[in-house]
Design a protein around this motif. Structure first.
Motif, PDB file in Angstrom:
ATOM      1  N   ALA A 228    -100.254 -44.232 -73.091  1.00  0.00           N
ATOM      2  CA  ALA A 228     -99.031 -43.516 -72.700  1.00  0.00           C
ATOM      3  C   ALA A 228     -99.013 -43.255 -71.198  1.00  0.00           C
ATOM      4  O   ALA A 228     -97.962 -43.357 -70.547  1.00  0.00           O
ATOM      5  CB  ALA A 228     -98.918 -42.204 -73.477  1.00  0.00           C
ATOM      6  N   LEU A 229    -100.177 -42.919 -70.615  1.00  0.00           N
ATOM      7  CA  LEU A 229    -100.234 -42.710 -69.161  1.00  0.00           C
ATOM      8  C   LEU A 229     -99.987 -44.010 -68.397  1.00  0.00           C
ATOM      9  O   LEU A 229     -99.415 -43.998 -67.302  1.00  0.00           O
ATOM     10  CB  LEU A 229    -101.599 -42.133 -68.765  1.00  0.00           C
ATOM     11  N   MET A 230    -100.416 -45.125 -68.984  1.00  0.00           N
ATOM     12  CA  MET A 230    -100.199 -46.419 -68.332  1.00  0.00           C
ATOM     13  C   MET A 230     -98.735 -46.834 -68.337  1.00  0.00           C
ATOM     14  O   MET A 230     -98.328 -47.711 -67.562  1.00  0.00           O
ATOM     15  CB  MET A 230    -101.026 -47.494 -69.035  1.00  0.00           C
ATOM     16  N   MET A 231     -97.930 -46.216 -69.215  1.00  0.00           N
ATOM     17  CA  MET A 231     -96.502 -46.568 -69.301  1.00  0.00           C
ATOM     18  C   MET A 231     -95.766 -46.395 -67.983  1.00  0.00           C
ATOM     19  O   MET A 231     -94.748 -47.056 -67.738  1.00  0.00           O
ATOM     20  CB  MET A 231     -95.803 -45.696 -70.349  1.00  0.00           C
ATOM     21  N   PHE A 232     -96.261 -45.507 -67.122  1.00  0.00           N
ATOM     22  CA  PHE A 232     -95.564 -45.239 -65.869  1.00  0.00           C
ATOM     23  C   PHE A 232     -95.820 -46.302 -64.814  1.00  0.00           C
ATOM     24  O   PHE A 232     -95.280 -46.243 -63.719  1.00  0.00           O
ATOM     25  CB  PHE A 232     -95.971 -43.859 -65.342  1.00  0.00           C
ATOM     26  N   GLY A 233     -96.640 -47.291 -65.175  1.00  0.00           N
ATOM     27  CA  GLY A 233     -96.895 -48.382 -64.254  1.00  0.00           C
ATOM     28  C   GLY A 233     -98.121 -48.143 -63.402  1.00  0.00           C
ATOM     29  O   GLY A 233     -98.784 -47.105 -63.511  1.00  0.00           O
ATOM     30  N   PRO A 234     -98.462 -49.092 -62.539  1.00  0.00           N
ATOM     31  CA  PRO A 234     -99.665 -48.976 -61.716  1.00  0.00           C
ATOM     32  C   PRO A 234     -99.568 -47.803 -60.750  1.00  0.00           C
ATOM     33  O   PRO A 234     -98.494 -47.251 -60.520  1.00  0.00           O
ATOM     34  CB  PRO A 234     -99.707 -50.312 -60.969  1.00  0.00           C
ATOM     35  N   SER A 235    -100.710 -47.432 -60.192  1.00  0.00           N
ATOM     36  CA  SER A 235    -100.720 -46.340 -59.214  1.00  0.00           C
ATOM     37  C   SER A 235     -99.858 -46.719 -58.015  1.00  0.00           C
ATOM     38  O   SER A 235     -99.601 -47.897 -57.759  1.00  0.00           O
ATOM     39  CB  SER A 235    -102.151 -46.039 -58.768  1.00  0.00           C
ATOM     40  N   ASP A 236     -99.436 -45.713 -57.275  1.00  0.00           N
ATOM     41  CA  ASP A 236     -98.522 -45.953 -56.153  1.00  0.00           C
ATOM     42  C   ASP A 236     -99.098 -46.926 -55.133  1.00  0.00           C
ATOM     43  O   ASP A 236     -98.356 -47.678 -54.490  1.00  0.00           O
ATOM     44  CB  ASP A 236     -98.176 -44.629 -55.471  1.00  0.00           C
ATOM     45  N   THR A 237    -100.409 -46.920 -54.982  1.00  0.00           N
ATOM     46  CA  THR A 237    -101.027 -47.815 -53.995  1.00  0.00           C
ATOM     47  C   THR A 237    -100.993 -49.269 -54.441  1.00  0.00           C
ATOM     48  O   THR A 237    -101.181 -50.175 -53.620  1.00  0.00           O
ATOM     49  CB  THR A 237    -102.493 -47.401 -53.746  1.00  0.00           C
ATOM     50  N   ASN A 238    -100.753 -49.511 -55.736  1.00  0.00           N
ATOM     51  CA  ASN A 238    -100.748 -50.876 -56.255  1.00  0.00           C
ATOM     52  C   ASN A 238     -99.420 -51.256 -56.910  1.00  0.00           C
ATOM     53  O   ASN A 238     -99.381 -52.174 -57.728  1.00  0.00           O
ATOM     54  CB  ASN A 238    -101.881 -51.048 -57.280  1.00  0.00           C
TER      55      ASN A 238
END
Length: 346
Positions: A228-238
């Motif tokens: 579920a946390l991965m749903m928001f997409g990669p971290s801002d740096t990536n």
């Protein structure tokens, strides 16, 4: 005579003004006034910065159009593919009431996909082309739907965690710069709130049940929390597209900002019904007024979006099979529409 003279000059001024507005007026054939691509983009950005909504017939940069098609079609695909893990439990729901709720929810997801496909078509792409991109692997969908639903508690976890994450994303998209997309989100978010609440209620009931039911609910929590946390997409740096999408106000918040908002909202809800968050590093940061949390397994995320998740092949095979088996329905509908148009024309 005076009237004709005035009329002539007013008409000439009007014509010249109109041509000037569209950049094609050439006074005395000596000066060409043209709006360059850079000027168009600058004016487009000014409209975005001032909070104006972009509509389908408005001029837009080609890159803006392509980014919207990529993002919106991916969103629509996710709604349709997202029916599969839940549809798997319709015949196995533990009661008639739960069966009716799940049927309604799956039906809602189909409608959401249709809303967003229709909104995407306003950008000049055909729905059949979008479907083909999904089936050939050219287009992606949310990584979360490549995980299996092993128990009835998973249906609650999807409603609470997955749809809860979707609400965080979609309430922001309801204020995005592209009109058809933002209006679709207004309709969808109302139904997603229902999905979220029924999922939370389902898990709350299990946590008040037998030891086996409580363990089943906790097991679902353990398996669905990190995806579920991965749903928001990669971290801002990536995240390769975030800066551009935020500049155009398609996205209003970064991936990490939305992820943090989801965690801050969800942790107290879990504690209220006795569920444990499967993160040993999770703790409240009083100074930041947010929860600190552990490291996300981005290798798993990249593997799933690359087609190597637990259910990637199963999901795509099911979608292709449904598309092929439904071909006769589409052909019959087209033939009916053709015959009806002939009768109307006659």
């Amino acid at each position: 005579m005076v009237f004709l003279f005035v009329f002539y000059w007013l008409r000439l001024i009007t014509i010249r003004f109109c041509w000037l507005r569209i950049g094609k007026f050439e006074p005395h054939n000596t000066l060409t006034i043209m709006i360059t691509e850079d000027q168009r983009e600058a004016e487009f950005q000014r409209r975005i910065d001032s909070g104006e909504v972009i509509e389908p017939k408005d001029w837009m940069p080609e890159r803006y159009r392509r980014q919207l098609i990529r993002m919106m079609s991916q969103h629509a695909h996710s709604e349709i593919v997202g029916m599969l893990p839940e549809g798997n439990w319709i015949t196995r729901a533990p009661s008639l009431a739960r069966k009716a709720i799940l049927l309604a929810k799956v039906q809602d997801e189909a409608g959401h996909g249709l809303y967003i496909y229709s909104a995407t078509e306003t950008l000049g792409i055909d729905r059949a082309e979008m479907i083909n991109q999904l089936h050939t692997g050219k287009a992606k969908y949310s990584s979360i739907f490549n995980y299996p639903t092993l128990t009835w508690a998973d249906i609650g976890a999807i409603g609470w965690l997955v749809d809860g994450a979707a609400i965080i994303n979609q309430t922001a998209l309801a204020k995005c710069s592209y009109g058809p997309y933002s209006r679709a989100m207004l309709c969808i978010c109302k139904e997603e709130n229902f999905h979220n609440k029924q999922g939370y209620q389902l898990l709350a009931y299990l946590m008040r049940g037998t030891k086996e039911q409580q363990e089943m609910a906790q097991d679902a929590m353990n398996r669905w929390w990190w995806p579920a946390l991965m749903m928001f997409g990669p971290s801002d740096t990536n995240s390769p597209n975030s800066d551009e999408l935020m500049r155009w106000k398609v996205k209003l918040y970064s991936n990490d900002h939305l992820r943090q908002r989801f965690i801050d909202r969800t942790v107290p809800q879990a504690e209220a019904i006795g569920l444990r968050i499967p993160d040993a590093d999770l703790k409240w940061n009083e100074q930041a007024r947010h929860y600190d949390f552990g490291k996300i397994n981005w290798d798993e995320f990249n593997a799933v979006i690359s087609g190597n998740g637990p259910c990637n092949h199963e999901r795509m095979n099911a979608r292709r099979k449904a598309d092929e088996e439904g071909r006769w329905v589409r052909e019959a509908a087209r033939e009916y529409a053709r015959k009806k148009s002939m009768v109307t024309a006659a």
